[in-house]
Every structure is written in C-alpha cells, then in structure tokens.
Design a protein around this motif. Structure first.
Motif, mmCIF file in Angstrom:
data_model
loop_
_atom_site.group_PDB
_atom_site.id
_atom_site.type_symbol
_atom_site.label_atom_id
_atom_site.label_comp_id
_atom_site.label_asym_id
_atom_site.label_seq_id
_atom_site.Cartn_x
_atom_site.Cartn_y
_atom_site.Cartn_z
ATOM 1 N N ALA A 23 50.862 32.143 42.849
ATOM 2 C CA ALA A 23 50.312 33.447 42.483
ATOM 3 C C ALA A 23 51.418 34.412 42.041
ATOM 4 N N LEU A 26 55.756 35.573 36.905
ATOM 5 C CA LEU A 26 56.103 36.542 35.866
ATOM 6 C C LEU A 26 55.028 37.616 35.793
ATOM 7 N N GLY A 27 53.800 37.219 36.156
ATOM 8 C CA GLY A 27 52.688 38.174 36.155
ATOM 9 C C GLY A 27 52.963 39.371 37.045
ATOM 10 N N TYR A 109 55.187 29.983 29.168
ATOM 11 C CA TYR A 109 55.822 30.534 30.377
ATOM 12 C C TYR A 109 57.283 30.100 30.461
ATOM 13 N N PHE A 230 44.816 36.501 36.272
ATOM 14 C CA PHE A 230 46.054 35.808 35.915
ATOM 15 C C PHE A 230 46.990 35.774 37.116
ATOM 16 N N THR A 231 47.119 36.928 37.775
ATOM 17 C CA THR A 231 48.107 37.006 38.835
ATOM 18 C C THR A 231 47.696 36.189 40.066
HETATM 19 N N1 PHE Z 1 49.973 33.760 38.777
HETATM 20 C C1 PHE Z 1 51.037 33.419 37.888
HETATM 21 C C2 PHE Z 1 51.808 34.688 37.574
HETATM 22 O O1 PHE Z 1 51.489 35.740 38.035
HETATM 23 C C3 PHE Z 1 50.545 32.751 36.644
HETATM 24 C C4 PHE Z 1 49.579 31.621 36.835
HETATM 25 C C5 PHE Z 1 48.427 31.558 36.060
HETATM 26 C C6 PHE Z 1 49.827 30.597 37.757
HETATM 27 C C7 PHE Z 1 47.531 30.513 36.207
HETATM 28 C C8 PHE Z 1 48.930 29.506 37.897
HETATM 29 C C9 PHE Z 1 47.785 29.487 37.107
HETATM 30 O O2 PHE Z 1 52.767 34.655 36.847
#
Ligand code: PHE
Length: 453
Positions: A23, A26-27, A109, A230-231
C-alpha cells in the motif's frame, strides 16, 4: 480449496508489514503530496480520508478475503470460488485483468522508482548544493533526456525487486518488508521532525488540515477517490494474492484496518515532511509531479546539510517504491509458477526481463520517442500510467467488489460473532455491491472523459 499447502506468512504482523509495503508506495510519498498541493490542500485531504474509510477499506477487505478463501493464484481462486458458488467460470478473466494491470503498473512504476535511485545518488554526491533554481530545473531536464541513464536506473530497480521475489514469500518478501517498513517509518519521522523546525510548519499544518469543506469541488472528489484506491493497492489482485498466503484463522478485517491506518499516516507524514520546507523556502505547493524532483532539490540546495536530508528523502522514496513493486512482481511470478510450471528462479527471470522491456518503452517516451503520441496526446509513459491507474485498476475494483458480494458469507468475515454478522455484514455488503462500484464508475467515467476530451 485451491492449494492448501501454499506457503504462509509467519504471523499476522508479517502480513501487516507486507500488505502495508504494497500500500505504501510512490502513491503516498510522491503522488499524495503533489496531488494535495495542486488540489487545494485540506479539501483534498478531507475527501481522501473520507473515501479511504468508506469505500477503499471495504473493498480491500473484500479482495484479501477472496484471496484467503481461494488459497491460490488469482485466476485459480476465481475459478474455485465461482465453481463452489455456482457462478460462471468467466469470472476468472478478472484474474487475468489483474495480472495485466499489475504488469503495466510495474513497467511505468519502475521508471519513476528509477528516478529515486538517480536522485539519491545526486543528493549523496551533493549535486544540488549551491545551485540556483534554473540549474536545478535543468538537472531534471537533462536527466530525462538521457535514455541510457533512465533505463539503467529502471534496470537496477527491477533487479532489486526480482532479487527479493526470487527468495520467495517468507525468505524474500516477508523478510525485506519486515525491516524496510519500520526503517521507512523511522526515516519519515526524522524528516518530519527536521522539517517542522524549518519555519513553515504551521503554514503546512494549515494547508493540509484546516477544515474548509466549501473548497471541495467535483474534480477534488474524483481525484481523491481515485487516489484512495491506488494508494490502498486495491483492484489489481495484488492484495488477493497476498491474502492467499494467509492462514485461515487470522482476521482480515483487523489487519486491513491497521494497514489502511499505516498507509494514511505515511501519506500525511510525507505531506508534513515536504510542505513545511516548500513554504519556508517560498516555493509553490502546486508544482505537480515535479514537486519531488524539482522543488525539493531547490530546497536541499539551500539547506544546511541539504545533501544529507536529500539523500534521506530519496532513500525513503526508494524503500516505498520497492516494497510496493514486490506486490506487482510476486503475483506475476506466482502465476508463471502455477500456470507455466516453471521454477521460481526462471519465473523471476522471465518477469524481470518482460518488465524491463516494458519500462524501456516507457523510459524512451521521455526522450527519443517523446514525439510519439497516442491519439496525438499521450506519450507512451502517460498512456500506460493513465490506462492502468485510471481505467484498469478501477475496473478490477468494480468486478472484485461485485464478486466478493456474491461469494463472501457473514461467517467468513466475522466467524461466530452474531452481533457483527447481523449489523456489520449487511452494511459492508451494501458498500461493496452498490456504493463502491457506483463511486468507482463515476471516477472512471470522469477520468475517461478527461483523458479523451
Ligand atoms: N499502493 C501503491 C502506491 O501507493 C501502488 C499500488 C497499486 C500497489 C496497485 C499495488 C497495486 O504506490
């Protein structure tokens, strides 16, 4: 059930570290501060907290629970759960959709995570020291113009990720996250303390936390909801695969609450580490994606021991990115092992090579292929990033939520606790079958509209 002998996480705490690792990424450290910065600060933070609580957490519970019940790779889990619930086998395509999303997210990413490696070395070697803002801007522009450099950094990042995944669930991912996540929290705490002494602390508090509901606009609602998904890493089956390594007896709901809390705390602390500096050096908070790679280096160039604080910042970004990328790579490797029958070493090598190819294509769109535009508008990097995060992740989120609503029974979530079974379960089910899909649909339609108009 799928494969009952599947390797399990050692403890609930280990699961919490790995899920928090997925979780927190980078988000939280790169995207959250720049999004809050360009969407009015506290209005965005307020909406983001609201959506994490009422939509993203219930969907995350659903996803991990499906994994725990399926005990296999995402496709096999869908096949098994659909079968015992007399549902169509077509649900299995959700698993493939998740893997496609993970692969695409992994490709773009890795390029941004590669930036954190390069910028870490820039900071350590005091490249920013004494430079004026124009010079710092041109370091960024020159950096993006060098394909070999960008690809080399992405390669290094993918190599680190696959190196950990190669060692497997317990010896690789669990071990790495169990020290990387506490280290990340420690580094972040040190940065927040240092930044709070910089003079812009109260401006930053005010910017992020003043209660100003009147500032909330439709665009803020949409971007905060998208970001909440996303996060928390939901919608791509990554959490489902992590959940499939959980022993049957552990409580998913408690673990999810802790992970979500950690995720939110890291995002807010990142804001508290970055904005006081931005304000005390009179820079604009609404820089967009360059906040981390242009504005912050401008701050480090003027700060006492700027090279040291800069190195810590980019190290933090690297740890966060690495712990998340494990959750892209592990499900893909797991799929190659279970469907392709190959060994973990071969699977890690194959996934690493395929991702490198994808990230080379993404990296070239900053330079050699910058003229190549999809629909005369997106370069390749933006297209892959927007397609995967604004379209495929939410789509996966909707399907996973609906499926979970059909498959998960009150006793799966709350055991024998009649009170929770009678009160919480119907509320949770209503959220994942109606509120979450509708909310996600609105976000998706809006981001598609934004993408196409
Ligand atoms: N949560 C991760 C982030 O905040 C991105 C992510 C997206 C991880 C989908 C796993 C699945 O950067």
């Amino acid at each position: 059930m799928g494969t009952l002998h599947r390797e399990k996480w050692s403890s609930l705490l280990s699961f919490i570290w790995v899920a928090a690792g997925a979780a927190v990424g980078l988000g939280n450290i790169w995207k959250f501060p720049y999004m809050a910065g360009s969407h009015g600060g506290s209005a965005f933070v307020l909406m983001y907290l609201f959506f994490v609580l009422i939509v993203a957490i219930p969907v995350m519970i659903a996803e991990i629970m499906l994994g725990k019940l399926g005990q296999s790779d995402a496709v096999s889990s869908f096949v098994y759960l659909a079968k015992i619930n007399n549902l169509s086998q077509r649900w299995r395509y959700t698993g493939y959709l998740g893997y496609l999303t993970l692969f695409l997210v992994f490709c773009f990413y890795s390029v941004v995570a590669g930036f954190s490696i390069a910028y870490f070395f820039f900071a350590v070697s005091n490249v920013f020291g004494g430079k004026n803002p124009m010079e710092i801007q041109s370091i960024w522009v020159d950096f993006l113009a060098q394909p070999g450099f960008l690809i080399g950094c992405a390669f290094l990042f993918i190599f680190c990720t696959m190196g950990i995944v190669y060692f497997g669930i317990k010896k690789g991912i669990e071990r790495a996250c169990s020290w990387m996540m506490p280290a990340l929290l420690l580094v972040l705490a040190v940065l927040v303390v240092d930044s709070s002494l910089s003079g812009g602390f109260f401006d930053a508090l005010n910017f992020l936390f003043s209660f100003e509901p009147e500032k909330i606009e439709p665009q803020i609602v949409i971007s905060s909801l998208g970001h909440a998904f996303f996060t928390l890493a939901v919608g791509a089956c990554a959490m489902m695969v992590y959940g499939s390594h959980l022993p049957m007896r552990v409580s998913v709901t408690q673990a999810v609450l802790v992970v979500a809390l950690l995720d939110v705390v890291v995002a807010l602390l990142s804001g508290m580490a970055i904005f006081p500096l931005i304000f005390s050096f009179d820079l604009s908070p609404s820089q967009g994606p360059g906040l981390m790679f242009v504005s912050l280096p401008m701050v480090f160039s003027k700060m006492a021991f700027g090279w040291f604080w800069g190195s810590l910042f980019f190290l933090l970004l690297f740890f966060a990115a690495l712990s998340s990328s494990l959750s892209f790579a592990e499900p893909l490797v797991d799929l190659c092992i279970s469907k392709g029958g190959v060994r973990r070493s071969t699977a890690s090598y194959l996934v690493g090579c395929a991702t490198l190819m994808g990230s080379i294509v993404c990296a070239l769109s900053f330079n050699i292929w910058s003229g190549f535009k999809f629909f005369s508008r997106w370069n390749i990097f933006d297209f892959v990033a927007d397609l995967s995060t604004n379209f495929l992740l939410p789509l996966g989120g909707i399907i996973i939520s609906l499926f979970a609503g059909l498959v998960i029974k009150p006793e799966h979530l709350f055991g024998n606790n009649t009170w929770k079974r009678k009160i919480f379960f119907p509320v949770w089910r209503m959220v994942i079958m109606i509120i979450a899909p509708l909310a996600i649909l609105i976000v998706m339609v809006n981001s598609l509209k934004d993408m196409l108009v």
